[in-house]
Design a protein around this motif. Structure first.
Motif, short mmCIF file in Angstrom:
data_model
loop_
_atom_site.label_atom_id
_atom_site.label_comp_id
_atom_site.label_asym_id
_atom_site.label_seq_id
_atom_site.Cartn_x
_atom_site.Cartn_y
_atom_site.Cartn_z
N HIS A 35 4.96 1.97 8.35
CA HIS A 35 4.11 2.65 7.38
C HIS A 35 2.75 3.07 7.93
CE1 HIS A 35 1.62 -0.95 6.85
NE2 HIS A 35 2.71 -1.67 6.66
N HIS A 36 2.07 3.88 7.15
CA HIS A 36 0.74 4.35 7.49
C HIS A 36 -0.29 3.30 7.05
CE1 HIS A 36 0.43 6.61 3.33
NE2 HIS A 36 1.00 5.43 3.22
N VAL A 40 3.09 0.18 2.33
CA VAL A 40 4.39 0.70 1.87
C VAL A 40 4.19 1.35 0.50
CG1 VAL A 40 6.81 0.16 1.41
CG2 VAL A 40 5.58 -1.10 3.18
N THR A 41 3.76 2.58 0.51
CA THR A 41 3.54 3.32 -0.73
C THR A 41 4.87 3.82 -1.29
OG1 THR A 41 2.97 5.19 0.71
CG2 THR A 41 1.15 3.98 -0.27
N TYR A 44 7.67 5.80 0.58
CA TYR A 44 8.55 5.12 1.54
C TYR A 44 9.82 4.65 0.85
CZ TYR A 44 5.10 5.16 5.27
OH TYR A 44 4.24 5.57 6.24
N ALA A 60 11.70 -0.86 5.45
CA ALA A 60 10.28 -0.50 5.53
C ALA A 60 9.49 -1.79 5.37
CB ALA A 60 9.92 0.50 4.45
N SER A 62 6.47 -4.45 5.21
CA SER A 62 5.04 -4.40 4.90
C SER A 62 4.31 -5.19 5.97
CB SER A 62 4.75 -4.99 3.52
OG SER A 62 3.36 -5.05 3.31
N THR A 73 0.25 -2.18 -1.87
CA THR A 73 -0.34 -1.17 -1.00
C THR A 73 -1.77 -1.58 -0.65
OG1 THR A 73 -1.22 0.15 -2.84
CG2 THR A 73 1.02 0.64 -2.10
N HIS A 117 4.44 6.99 10.45
CA HIS A 117 3.44 7.95 9.97
C HIS A 117 2.05 7.43 10.31
CE1 HIS A 117 6.99 8.21 7.37
NE2 HIS A 117 6.69 9.48 7.17
N HIS A 212 2.31 12.49 2.62
CA HIS A 212 2.11 11.41 1.65
C HIS A 212 1.34 11.86 0.41
CE1 HIS A 212 3.75 8.45 4.37
NE2 HIS A 212 3.03 8.99 5.33
#
Length: 373
Positions: A35-36, A40-41, A44, A60, A62, A73, A117, A212
Motif C-alpha cells: 500500500h501507499h 490499506v484504503t 485496495y 494487501a 497492513s 488507514t 503504489h 487513489h
C-alpha cells in the motif's frame, strides 16, 4: 466462481490486512499489494476483489498495523510513519506478507507478482531485488527521490533497478511532485539496464496519486486507463500455466429431469474467452429450440444425437461419437438423443458469457441457464 474476501487481523490470522481469493482448494497465482502512505484504503479492497475474480490469491497486508500502529488507514500520517520506520524494517514486514501469501494462502511463488503504489512502489524495488523469485512488479508512481543513501534508506532505486530479474510495469506522471520527470528519466534508464522486460507508461498531465480516490491527485480517467494495462500485463506473465479441471469436482446444473450440464472452462465473471462444458442427456431428451449471438460448437463424446435448425426440422443431422457440428450465430436450433444410449456432448460457446434466446419465450437466469420450473 465464488470469491472469499475479508479483513485479516494479527490475532486471528497472524497478519493484518485484507485478502481475497477464489473459493475452493488448489494452488493459484498470487498478487501481493503493497500500500501507499495512507495504508490499506478502500480502493485496495476493491482491486483485491477484482483481481480475485481473475483467478488470483490477493493479499494487501497492513504494514502499519504490522508495526503495532492501530487503525484501518493512516491518511495524513504516512510521512511520519516512514520517518519512524526504516526501509529494512518495512522490507521485513513485506517478506512476512510474501511468506503468508505463498504459504498459508497457497499461492504459486513462480506465478506470484506484486503491485505497489507510491511508498509501496518504492519499497518493491529493493524487495524484488532481494527476491528474484518474484514474477513481476507493477509500480504506480513510486516515490523515488534524488536523495543520498542513509542507514534509514540504505539502497537507492537507481542502483537496485539494474539488478532486477523480474518483469516490470511502471506508471509515471508528468505532474508527479515526488518522483518528478527529472527523476523518472534516470530511473527509466536504470530499469532498462536490468535487461529484464520493462513496460513504462508516462502520462504527461497525470498527478502523483492518480489511482487513489483518497488522494488529492486522484484522476479517475487515468485510473481506468491503467487498470486493463495492469491486468493484461499480469495475466500474460502469471496465467501461462495449464489449467486442470476435474469433471468430478464441477457443479452439475439441471437441464430438467433427463439432462444436466457441467461447466469446465469459463466462469460467471466472463474472464475466459470461451465457455466449454459437457452436457449429459438420457434417452428421450430434446433440447428446446434456442439460439446464441455467437458460434456454438457441439462435439459428440458418447452416444448419438439428431440436430436440426429452425425451418428444416425434416432434415435432421445425425451425429455419432466423434462428430462435430458448428452452429452459426443467431441460428435457432435443437437436438435430441438418438437411440437408447446416454448422450454426452462437449459444447463450446465462442463467448466469455453464456447467452441464450429461447423460441418459446423462456427466461435465462443470471448465469445464462434456462429457468426450469
Amino acid at each position: 466462481m465464488g470469491i472469499v474476501a475479508r479483513m485479516l487481523t494479527q490475532e486471528h490470522d497472524g497478519i493484518p490486512g485484507y485478502a481475497a481469493h477464489p473459493d475452493g482448494p488448489g494452488s493459484r497465482p498470487g498478487i501481493l499489494m503493497v500500500h501507499h502512505a495512507h495504508g490499506v484504503t478502500a480502493d485496495y479492497k476493491i482491486d483485491a476483489y477484482r483481481l480475485a475474480t481473475l483467478g488470483y490469491n490477493v493479499l494487501a497486508p497492513s504494514l502499519f498495523n504490522m508495526f503495532g500502529i492501530p487503525g484501518t488507514t493512516q491518511i495524513g500520517h504516512g510521512a511520519d510513519l516512514q520517518a519512524k520506520h526504516s526501509d529494512p524494517e518495512f522490507l521485513q514486514k513485506i517478506d512476512e506478507a510474501w511468506r503468508y501469501l505463498t504459504g498459508r494462502m497457497n499461492s504459486d511463488p513462480a506465478r506470484t507478482a506484486c503491485i505497489g503504489h507510491c511508498m509501496g512502489g518504492r519499497l518493491l524495488i529493493p524487495f524484488a531485488a532481494d527476491h528474484p523469485q518474484v514474477r513481476a512488479i507493477v509500480l504506480y508512481y513510486p516515490s523515488i527521490r534524488d536523495e543520498p543513501e542513509t542507514s534509514h534508506r540504505p539502497r537507492h532505486a537507481f542502483k537496485l533497478a539494474p539488478t532486477l530479474k523480474c518483469a516490470s510495469l511502471v506508471f509515471c506522471g508528468g505532474k508527479d511532485y515526488i518522483a518528478t520527470p527529472a527523476i523518472q528519466g534516470p530511473l527509466w534508464q536504470s530499469f532498462i539496464a536490468s535487461g529484464s522486460p520493462v513496460e513504462w507508461h508516462f502520462f504527461s498531465d497525470a498527478n502523483h496519486g492518480f489511482r487513489h480516490p483518497d488522494n488529492e491527485g486522484f484522476q479517475p480517467h487515468y485510473a481506468d486507463l491503467a487498470w486493463p494495462l495492469v491486468t493484461d500485463f499480469l495475466q500474460g506473465l502469471t496465467m501461462k500455466e495449464p489449467t486442470v479441471v476435474r469433471l468430478a469436482q464441477t457443479e452439475r446444473v439441471s437441464f430438467g429431469p433427463l439432462s444436466h450440464y457441467q461447466l469446465i472452462i469459463g466462469d460467471d465473471e466472463g474472464s475466459t474467452p470461451v465457455r466449454t462444458g459437457i452436457q449429459t442427456a438420457q434417452p428421450g431428451y430434446e433440447a428446446p429450440l434456442h439460439s446464441h449471438p455467437y458460434v456454438e460448437i457441439l462435439h459428440i463424446l458418447d452416444g448419438a444425437a439428431e440436430a436440426w435448425i429452425e425451418g428444416r426440422e425434416d432434415e435432421p443431422i445425425v451425429l455419432e461419437q466423434g462428430d462435430t457440428l458448428a452452429i452459426p450465430p443467431d441460428t435457432p436450433h435443437s437436438f435430441r438423443v438418438r437411440g437408447d444410449r446416454v448422450l454426452r456432448l462437449l459444447g463450446t460457446h465462442a463467448s466469455s458469457r453464456r447467452i441464450v434466446a429461447y423460441k418459446d419465450g423462456a427466461q435465462s437466469d443470471a448465469r445464462g441457464y434456462r429457468v426450469v420450473d
